[in-house]
Write a protein that holds these residues in place. Sequence first.
Motif, PDB file in Angstrom:
ATOM      1  N   UNK A  70       0.827  -1.203   0.000  1.00  0.00           N
ATOM      2  CA  UNK A  70       0.000   0.000   0.000  1.00  0.00           C
ATOM      3  C   UNK A  70       0.862   1.253   0.000  1.00  0.00           C
ATOM      4  N   UNK A  71       1.948   1.257   0.792  1.00  0.00           N
ATOM      5  CA  UNK A  71       2.843   2.410   0.820  1.00  0.00           C
ATOM      6  C   UNK A  71       3.499   2.635  -0.543  1.00  0.00           C
ATOM      7  N   UNK A  72       3.874   1.552  -1.205  1.00  0.00           N
ATOM      8  CA  UNK A  72       4.478   1.677  -2.534  1.00  0.00           C
ATOM      9  C   UNK A  72       3.488   2.263  -3.530  1.00  0.00           C
ATOM     10  N   UNK A  73       2.258   1.733  -3.508  1.00  0.00           N
ATOM     11  CA  UNK A  73       1.229   2.250  -4.417  1.00  0.00           C
ATOM     12  C   UNK A  73       0.882   3.699  -4.081  1.00  0.00           C
ATOM     13  N   UNK A  75       2.834   6.039  -2.646  1.00  0.00           N
ATOM     14  CA  UNK A  75       3.914   6.935  -3.071  1.00  0.00           C
ATOM     15  C   UNK A  75       3.877   7.159  -4.573  1.00  0.00           C
ATOM     16  N   UNK A  76       3.660   6.081  -5.319  1.00  0.00           N
ATOM     17  CA  UNK A  76       3.587   6.203  -6.776  1.00  0.00           C
ATOM     18  C   UNK A  76       2.381   7.028  -7.204  1.00  0.00           C
ATOM     19  N   UNK A  77       1.237   6.755  -6.573  1.00  0.00           N
ATOM     20  CA  UNK A  77       0.009   7.466  -6.936  1.00  0.00           C
ATOM     21  C   UNK A  77       0.127   8.958  -6.648  1.00  0.00           C
ATOM     22  N   UNK A  78       0.633   9.322  -5.469  1.00  0.00           N
ATOM     23  CA  UNK A  78       0.762  10.741  -5.121  1.00  0.00           C
ATOM     24  C   UNK A  78       1.816  11.434  -5.982  1.00  0.00           C
ATOM     25  N   UNK A  79       2.862  10.698  -6.359  1.00  0.00           N
ATOM     26  CA  UNK A  79       3.864  11.282  -7.258  1.00  0.00           C
ATOM     27  C   UNK A  79       3.246  11.610  -8.604  1.00  0.00           C
ATOM     28  N   UNK A  80       2.470  10.666  -9.150  1.00  0.00           N
ATOM     29  CA  UNK A  80       1.822  10.892 -10.449  1.00  0.00           C
ATOM     30  C   UNK A  80       0.829  12.043 -10.385  1.00  0.00           C
ATOM     31  N   UNK A  81       0.037  12.094  -9.307  1.00  0.00           N
ATOM     32  CA  UNK A  81      -0.951  13.175  -9.206  1.00  0.00           C
ATOM     33  C   UNK A  81      -0.276  14.532  -9.002  1.00  0.00           C
ATOM     34  N   UNK A  82       0.885  14.533  -8.304  1.00  0.00           N
ATOM     35  CA  UNK A  82       1.613  15.788  -8.137  1.00  0.00           C
ATOM     36  C   UNK A  82       2.167  16.270  -9.472  1.00  0.00           C
ATOM     37  N   UNK A  83       2.722  15.356 -10.257  1.00  0.00           N
ATOM     38  CA  UNK A  83       3.230  15.730 -11.578  1.00  0.00           C
ATOM     39  C   UNK A  83       2.091  16.218 -12.457  1.00  0.00           C
ATOM     40  N   UNK A  84       0.944  15.524 -12.380  1.00  0.00           N
ATOM     41  CA  UNK A  84      -0.213  15.929 -13.184  1.00  0.00           C
ATOM     42  C   UNK A  84      -0.703  17.320 -12.805  1.00  0.00           C
ATOM     43  N   UNK A  85      -0.564  17.689 -11.535  1.00  0.00           N
ATOM     44  CA  UNK A  85      -0.998  19.016 -11.107  1.00  0.00           C
ATOM     45  C   UNK A  85       0.005  20.098 -11.483  1.00  0.00           C
ATOM     46  N   UNK A  86       1.287  19.728 -11.578  1.00  0.00           N
ATOM     47  CA  UNK A  86       2.330  20.721 -11.853  1.00  0.00           C
ATOM     48  C   UNK A  86       2.500  20.961 -13.349  1.00  0.00           C
ATOM     49  N   UNK A  87       2.305  19.924 -14.173  1.00  0.00           N
ATOM     50  CA  UNK A  87       2.557  20.062 -15.610  1.00  0.00           C
ATOM     51  C   UNK A  87       1.755  21.190 -16.271  1.00  0.00           C
ATOM     52  N   UNK A 373       2.388  12.590  -0.604  1.00  0.00           N
ATOM     53  CA  UNK A 373       3.701  12.078  -1.007  1.00  0.00           C
ATOM     54  C   UNK A 373       4.687  12.131   0.151  1.00  0.00           C
ATOM     55  N   UNK A 374       4.646  13.198   0.936  1.00  0.00           N
ATOM     56  CA  UNK A 374       5.542  13.299   2.097  1.00  0.00           C
ATOM     57  C   UNK A 374       5.247  12.177   3.086  1.00  0.00           C
ATOM     58  N   UNK A 375       3.959  11.989   3.395  1.00  0.00           N
ATOM     59  CA  UNK A 375       3.584  10.979   4.390  1.00  0.00           C
ATOM     60  C   UNK A 375       3.902   9.567   3.904  1.00  0.00           C
ATOM     61  N   UNK A 376       3.464   9.240   2.701  1.00  0.00           N
ATOM     62  CA  UNK A 376       3.697   7.882   2.191  1.00  0.00           C
ATOM     63  C   UNK A 376       5.173   7.644   1.909  1.00  0.00           C
ATOM     64  N   UNK A 377       5.897   8.683   1.491  1.00  0.00           N
ATOM     65  CA  UNK A 377       7.332   8.535   1.242  1.00  0.00           C
ATOM     66  C   UNK A 377       8.100   8.228   2.518  1.00  0.00           C
ATOM     67  N   UNK A 378       7.744   8.916   3.615  1.00  0.00           N
ATOM     68  CA  UNK A 378       8.390   8.625   4.902  1.00  0.00           C
ATOM     69  C   UNK A 378       8.073   7.205   5.367  1.00  0.00           C
ATOM     70  N   UNK A 379       6.810   6.800   5.198  1.00  0.00           N
ATOM     71  CA  UNK A 379       6.437   5.441   5.583  1.00  0.00           C
ATOM     72  C   UNK A 379       7.144   4.396   4.741  1.00  0.00           C
ATOM     73  N   UNK A 380       7.283   4.672   3.440  1.00  0.00           N
ATOM     74  CA  UNK A 380       7.969   3.735   2.553  1.00  0.00           C
ATOM     75  C   UNK A 380       9.442   3.632   2.899  1.00  0.00           C
TER      76      UNK A 380
END
Length: 388
Positions: A70-73, A75-87, A373-380
């Motif tokens: 779950x932590x891996x998914x 982190x990946x999901x929040x990374x993708x959504x962050x990129x989608x929001x920044x692009x 991403x911060x929370x899941x990244x620390x947990x991962x």
Amino acid sequence: MEGAMDLPGSEAPQAHATNPPDVPSAAEPFPNPPLNPTSQPSNALQTYLSTTNNHIHRFSRLLGLTPSLDLTLASTSYTLSLIAAVLPRLGTISANSASTSRQPVNKKVDHLAPLLTKAPLSLKRLSSVLSEARTTLRLFGLIGVYTSLHRTVTSPPKDGVLRAIQWGQVIAGAVFQICENIAFLGDKDIIISKRLSAGQRGKLWKLCCQAWLAATFLELARIARDYSLRQSPEPKPKWTRWGREGSEVSKAWARIHERNPTQKALGLTNEEMAEIDAAEEKMLGSSRKVLERIRETKPGPMGISMTEEEHEELNTAVELDNATEQSRMESEDAARDALPTKLMINAAYAPMTVHYSLDNGFMRDYELSLCGLIASGLGLAEAWKRTT
């Protein structure tokens, strides 16, 4: 409530926050019923409940890798959504800079414009797929809630505040998981009921998020209380005639005393017994002085004549006490070292829980993605350390 589908799993109400306690790896098979079915009803029920409890714990251990996945998914999901929001912001900045500049637009930059337009939509869809996968994995979350409930009932914290917080987390975890399962399966038309309309499912998602909020702030309160208790001096252990109360050594001495119940067998006079009884209420040093004086005049340890088997029993008890104390100290050190990380993880999730618990949230997409991403990244990162 579309945003509720992005609920993180590891930050949910402690269903996967901690590994279940070790239980017997195999349960005894259910015994054959007695010839007289009314002779042992309570024993049969107790055996059945014990067997069922062991099977549930074993199934929970079978799902032990789910939190890390779950932590891996997440982190990946929040990374993708962050990129989608920044692009899109990058595309807007690039277009504005090109329109205000007198220099011709670079062809490479011009070719990136369609990508900056289409990529966010694809990334959002992929992030949504990963988020739905996490929700699917959490369909088994009630198993984790049960193990948390069992741990709370069988071995609750000694501190009353921590005990109340733990019960609150169990209740919040149960509400979260039940509401999420019903709402998710209702969205997929697996649970078909007139009472489970789109509006009712929206209320369930909101209640689910509010339970997540409660569990997150309860965890912050637990961390604060845990830190406060660690700053206080540890209570002095209680000592009995046979040693530290609850230790294996004291239990071994008590067993030896039961096998030699009389003072004559122990080799002690009434005065010496009275002296030991008086020393029980004093500190360990006083007790040791009394026992040392008795030992000088009596054969064997502490004035008691023991067999070789009893000597071996005491040596084994000493080894068990030493191993238990070492394990306790290692566990305490690990828990203390984990407090800052847990604090940062739950502090990052806290604004997200408030946002999703309101009818109209107050955070933007990139802010939600960054906190997640911060929370899941620390947990991962913590889970990665445990793989060594």
